[in-house]
Design an enzyme around this catalytic site. Structure first.
Site, PDB file in Angstrom:
ATOM      1  N   SER A   2       0.785  -1.247   0.000  1.00  0.00           N
ATOM      2  CA  SER A   2       0.000   0.000   0.000  1.00  0.00           C
ATOM      3  C   SER A   2       0.810   1.286   0.000  1.00  0.00           C
ATOM      4  O   SER A   2       0.224   2.366  -0.125  1.00  0.00           O
ATOM      5  CB  SER A   2      -0.954   0.013   1.196  1.00  0.00           C
ATOM      6  OG  SER A   2      -2.065  -0.807   0.950  1.00  0.00           O
TER       7      SER A   2
ATOM      8  N   LYS B  41       0.136   3.838  -2.671  1.00  0.00           N
ATOM      9  CA  LYS B  41      -0.873   4.893  -2.611  1.00  0.00           C
ATOM     10  C   LYS B  41      -0.262   6.281  -2.482  1.00  0.00           C
ATOM     11  O   LYS B  41      -0.963   7.280  -2.695  1.00  0.00           O
ATOM     12  CB  LYS B  41      -1.856   4.615  -1.474  1.00  0.00           C
ATOM     13  CG  LYS B  41      -2.701   3.374  -1.742  1.00  0.00           C
ATOM     14  CD  LYS B  41      -3.563   2.981  -0.571  1.00  0.00           C
ATOM     15  CE  LYS B  41      -4.403   1.751  -0.937  1.00  0.00           C
ATOM     16  NZ  LYS B  41      -4.348   0.696   0.047  1.00  0.00           N
TER      17      LYS B  41
ATOM     18  N   SER C 234      -5.960   3.813   4.242  1.00  0.00           N
ATOM     19  CA  SER C 234      -5.454   2.927   3.193  1.00  0.00           C
ATOM     20  C   SER C 234      -6.574   2.239   2.428  1.00  0.00           C
ATOM     21  O   SER C 234      -6.480   1.060   2.064  1.00  0.00           O
ATOM     22  CB  SER C 234      -4.497   1.882   3.775  1.00  0.00           C
ATOM     23  OG  SER C 234      -3.629   1.376   2.784  1.00  0.00           O
TER      24      SER C 234
ATOM     25  N   LYS D 124       3.496   6.620   4.926  1.00  0.00           N
ATOM     26  CA  LYS D 124       2.526   5.573   4.585  1.00  0.00           C
ATOM     27  C   LYS D 124       3.049   4.182   4.943  1.00  0.00           C
ATOM     28  O   LYS D 124       4.225   3.873   4.736  1.00  0.00           O
ATOM     29  CB  LYS D 124       2.228   5.630   3.081  1.00  0.00           C
ATOM     30  CG  LYS D 124       1.125   4.690   2.617  1.00  0.00           C
ATOM     31  CD  LYS D 124      -0.226   5.194   3.039  1.00  0.00           C
ATOM     32  CE  LYS D 124      -1.346   4.198   2.683  1.00  0.00           C
ATOM     33  NZ  LYS D 124      -1.343   2.988   3.513  1.00  0.00           N
TER      34      LYS D 124
END
Length: 376
Positions: free
Chosen positions: A59, A62, A115, A216
Site C-alpha cells: 500500500s 498509494k 489505506s 505511509k
C-alpha cells in the site's frame, strides 16, 4: 544590467567553517530486505541496503496515487458520485456504496490514513476516466521522478508480478510527496473526521518519533511489511524506506536518528548573506555587497569538506541595481556539485562619477571615434 559583463573571475576555495565536526554514529543494522535513508532536499543517500532491488511494495503504492491525484485535482471540496464498479474492492476499504456522494478530500484522507483500496480506485477512475489510464499516469510520473526500477499495475498496491518498486525509488517518491502541500498535509495528520467518517493514521511514528511528518504503511503477504516515513529537525527533512521489514518501527527510528546525528544539514550560503564586496566604477558608492539569492544547504558528516567556486566580474561599472544577478556560486564535495545559487547585488549604486575612460568623457568619446575602444 543591459550590458555585457567583462571576463569572469573564477575562485575555488575551501568554504570557511565547513570542516564538519559531528557526533558520528555507527550505521544501524536493520531487518529489512531493502532500506534507504534519503535527505529529501539534496537527494543525498545517507544509508542504503539493497536499494535498487525490485520488490513488491503493497500500500505504499498509494503515495503515488495520492501525488498524481493531488496534482490533477483543482477543488478537493468537490463531491462525486460513487459508481458501482468502484465498490467491493478487496482488502482495506472505506466500504463505499454505489450512488453515495463523497468529497474528493474525504477520498484522499481515506486513501492515505485508512489505506482504502476502494478510495484508490474511485480517485483513479474519477481523475482519468478509467483506472487503466490513471495507472499510466502513475508510471509516467515515476519516470519523471527518475524511478527507474518501478512499475505500477494498479492504484492501490494489491498488485501482481508486474507491480514493483525499489527502496530508493520509493524514497524519491516520498521526497516528491513532501513538496506537494496537499499530500504533505494529509500524511502528517494523526486523525480526522470528515463527512461522518473517522480516520486515524496507521503510521505509529507520528506518535512515537520526534519530528515525524508522515508517510505511509503497507502490508501484503507477498510484500511483507513496507513503510515510508519522513521526519524533520532543524530544517532538515529525511525520508526513510524499508521493504519487507518485520521490525520496521524500530528500524525507522534508528535510521532517522543515524541520519540526523551523522549527516546534519549545513548551510553553505544564506539567502541575503554577503559573500563578497565588489568595487563599482563610476559611482560614489565605491563598494557594493554581493549576496546569495537563495539559501543553499547540504548534509555533511564529520571530516567532509566543501569547496566553493565563485564566478563574478573582475570589476563592475555603475549603475547596478539591488537584486540583479552579478554572478554565481557553486559548491562541490570532491568533484560532485552539491549546490548552486545566483549572486545578486545587495545594494544599488547609481552612475554619478564620470571617469576618464567613460563613454561620456572626452577621452572616451575620442576612443570611440578613433575605434580604439572595444567591447567585452
Amino acid at each position: 544590467m543591459g550590458r555585457k559583463l567583462i571576463a569572469l573571475a573564477a575562485l575555488c576555495v575551501l568554504w570557511p567553517g565547513l570542516l564538519i565536526h559531528t557526533m558520528a554514529a555507527e550505521a544501524p543494522a536493520v531487518s529489512a530486505a531493502s532500506a534507504v535513508l534519503l535527505d529529501a532536499d539534496s537527494g543525498r543517500i545517507l544509508y542504503a541496503q539493497n536499494e535498487n532491488e525490485e520488490r513488491a511494495i503493497a500500500s505504499i503504492t498509494k503515495l503515488m496515487t495520492a501525488l498524481v491525484a493531488a496534482e490533477y485535482l483543482d477543488d478537493l471540496s468537490q463531491t462525486i458520485t460513487i459508481q458501482k464498479e468502484w465498490t467491493g474492492i478487496e482488502g482495506t476499504s472505506l466500504y463505499l456504496k454505489a450512488g453515495e456522494e463523497i468529497s474528493l478530500e474525504t477520498l484522499l484522507y481515506g486513501l492515505l490514513l485508512h489505506s482504502g483500496n476502494d478510495a484508490a480506485v474511485a480517485l483513479a477512475a474519477h481523475c482519468a476516466g478509467d483506472v487503466e489510464t490513471f495507472v499510466g499516469w502513475m508510471n509516467q510520473r515515476a519516470r519523471d521522478l527518475g524511478m527507474t526500477g518501478t512499475h505500477f499495475s494498479d492504484p492501490n498496491g494489491l498488485g501482481d508480478e508486474d507491480h514493483y518498486s525499489t527502496a530508493l525509488d520509493m524514497a524519491r517518491l516520498g521526497a516528491a510527496c513532501l513538496k506537494n502541500p496537499v499530500v504533505a498535509k494529509i500524511v502528517a495528520t494523526k486523525s480526522i473526521v470528515l463527512e461522518g467518517r473517522s480516520f486515524t493514521n496507521h503510521n505509529k511514528l507520528l506518535w512515537q518519533y520526534e519530528g515525524c511528518t508522515g508517510m505511509k504503511t503497507g502490508y501484503t503477504r507477498q510484500a511483507g511489511r513496507t513503510l515510508v516515513s519522513s521526519a524533520e529537525r532543524d530544517g532538515q527533512k529525511l525520508v526513510c524506506v524499508t521493504l519487507s521489514d518485520g521490525n520496521d518501527w524500530a528500524d525507522h527510528k534508528a535510521l532517522l536518528d543515524y541520519g540526523f546525528e551523522t549527516y546534519p544539514r549545513q548551510v553553505l550560503a544564506e539567502e541575503g548573506g554577503t559573500l563578497r564586496r565588489m568595487t563599482v566604477e563610476e559611482s560614489l558608492l565605491r563598494q557594493v555587497p554581493v549576496v546569495a539569492r537563495d539559501t543553499v544547504a547540504y548534509p555533511l558528516k564529520e571530516g567532509e569538506q566543501v569547496t566553493a567556486k565563485i564566478q563574478l566580474p573582475k570589476t563592475a561599472r555603475a549603475p547596478v541595481t539591488q537584486g540583479e544577478i552579478a554572478g554565481t556560486v557553486t559548491f562541490y564535495k570532491g568533484e560532485r556539485q552539491v549546490g548552486r545559487t545566483y549572486l545578486v547585488w545587495g545594494k544599488s549604486a547609481g552612475q554619478d562619477v564620470i571617469s576618464q575612460d567613460s563613454p561620456r568623457s572626452p577621452l572616451g568619446m575620442l576612443k570611440r571615434w578613433t575605434g580604439e575602444e572595444s567591447t567585452a
